[in-house]
Design a protein around this motif. Structure first.
Motif, mmCIF file in Angstrom:
data_model
loop_
_atom_site.group_PDB
_atom_site.id
_atom_site.type_symbol
_atom_site.label_atom_id
_atom_site.label_comp_id
_atom_site.label_asym_id
_atom_site.label_seq_id
_atom_site.Cartn_x
_atom_site.Cartn_y
_atom_site.Cartn_z
ATOM 1 N N PHE A 106 40.861 3.516 55.844
ATOM 2 C CA PHE A 106 39.858 3.922 56.827
ATOM 3 C C PHE A 106 38.646 4.586 56.180
ATOM 4 O O PHE A 106 37.513 4.363 56.590
ATOM 5 C CB PHE A 106 40.470 4.839 57.890
ATOM 6 N N GLN A 107 38.876 5.381 55.150
ATOM 7 C CA GLN A 107 37.769 6.078 54.478
ATOM 8 C C GLN A 107 36.800 5.106 53.816
ATOM 9 O O GLN A 107 35.655 5.459 53.542
ATOM 10 C CB GLN A 107 38.313 7.062 53.424
ATOM 11 N N GLN A 108 37.250 3.882 53.563
ATOM 12 C CA GLN A 108 36.409 2.872 52.919
ATOM 13 C C GLN A 108 35.867 1.847 53.916
ATOM 14 O O GLN A 108 35.196 0.888 53.523
ATOM 15 C CB GLN A 108 37.201 2.165 51.827
ATOM 16 N N LEU A 109 36.160 2.036 55.193
ATOM 17 C CA LEU A 109 35.742 1.073 56.204
ATOM 18 C C LEU A 109 34.232 1.115 56.415
ATOM 19 O O LEU A 109 33.647 2.173 56.612
ATOM 20 C CB LEU A 109 36.454 1.359 57.531
ATOM 21 N N SER A 110 33.638 -0.060 56.364
ATOM 22 C CA SER A 110 32.226 -0.247 56.681
ATOM 23 C C SER A 110 32.113 -1.627 57.313
ATOM 24 O O SER A 110 33.067 -2.413 57.266
ATOM 25 C CB SER A 110 31.371 -0.184 55.414
ATOM 26 N N ALA A 111 30.967 -1.929 57.871
ATOM 27 C CA ALA A 111 30.780 -3.268 58.426
ATOM 28 C C ALA A 111 30.971 -4.312 57.328
ATOM 29 O O ALA A 111 31.629 -5.335 57.536
ATOM 30 C CB ALA A 111 29.411 -3.395 59.077
ATOM 31 N N ALA A 112 30.427 -4.035 56.147
ATOM 32 C CA ALA A 112 30.539 -4.986 55.038
ATOM 33 C C ALA A 112 31.993 -5.168 54.596
ATOM 34 O O ALA A 112 32.430 -6.298 54.340
ATOM 35 C CB ALA A 112 29.682 -4.521 53.856
ATOM 36 N N SER A 113 32.757 -4.071 54.507
ATOM 37 C CA SER A 113 34.160 -4.213 54.080
ATOM 38 C C SER A 113 34.985 -4.921 55.146
ATOM 39 O O SER A 113 35.903 -5.679 54.817
ATOM 40 C CB SER A 113 34.773 -2.853 53.727
ATOM 41 N N LEU A 114 34.653 -4.706 56.424
ATOM 42 C CA LEU A 114 35.372 -5.410 57.496
ATOM 43 C C LEU A 114 35.046 -6.894 57.472
ATOM 44 O O LEU A 114 35.944 -7.734 57.605
ATOM 45 C CB LEU A 114 35.036 -4.786 58.853
#
Length: 157
Positions: A106-114
């Motif tokens: 979750f701490q690494q979640l971004s639109a790009a990572s999703l």
């Protein structure tokens, strides 16, 4: 409620715009999608995972034991975004079984990572199908992969 449900909803919508896909966002405890949504995105309240997940090409979820089991039973691939407690364990268990290639803390979640996680998951159909050790997952894989829908559930409790 999620600590910033509006920001998380915005992140999800941004990822969907880039992917050009349709989605069902389950509001759940996170309090997502409380405002108007673009065409192709539907927000729902509490819907049984046993009914919803088999109708999706891919499920994005928090990685709780019950949600992970529901994705396994539905035979649907998942992008798992673990938040806390045992969720990272279930995410890695899913990866080990071949039911996901995309785990995004979750701490690494971004639109790009999703977007990246969804693209990797949906591009890996053969890998997941061939390597799954769960009969229900393998038997449903080809059917659900062709549907082109994504279900999002960030019901972190």
């Amino acid at each position: 409620m999620h600590h910033d449900a509006e920001a998380l909803t915005g992140l999800i919508l941004e990822a969907l715009r880039e992917l050009g896909g349709r989605a069902i966002i389950q509001r759940g405890w996170a309090g997502l999608a409380r405002h108007a949504l673009p065409e192709g995105v539907l927000a729902v309240d509490f819907v049984p995972h046993s009914w919803l997940f088999p109708r999706a090409a891919c499920v994005v979820h928090h990685g709780g034991a019950g949600t992970t089991a529901a994705a396994f039973r539905a035979g649907v691939p998942a992008v798992i975004v673990p938040h806390t407690l045992e969720q990272p364990l279930w995410a890695e268990f899913s990866r080990a079984l071949g039911c996901t290639v995309s785990v995004i803390p979750f701490q690494q979640l971004s639109a790009a990572s999703l977007v990246d996680g969804l693209r990797r998951m949906l591009a890996s159909e053969l890998h997941v199908f061939e390597n799954s050790t769960l009969p229900s997952h393998a038997s449903r894989w080809v059917e659900v992969a062709a549907r082109g829908r994504v279900t999002v559930d960030f019901d972190a409790r």
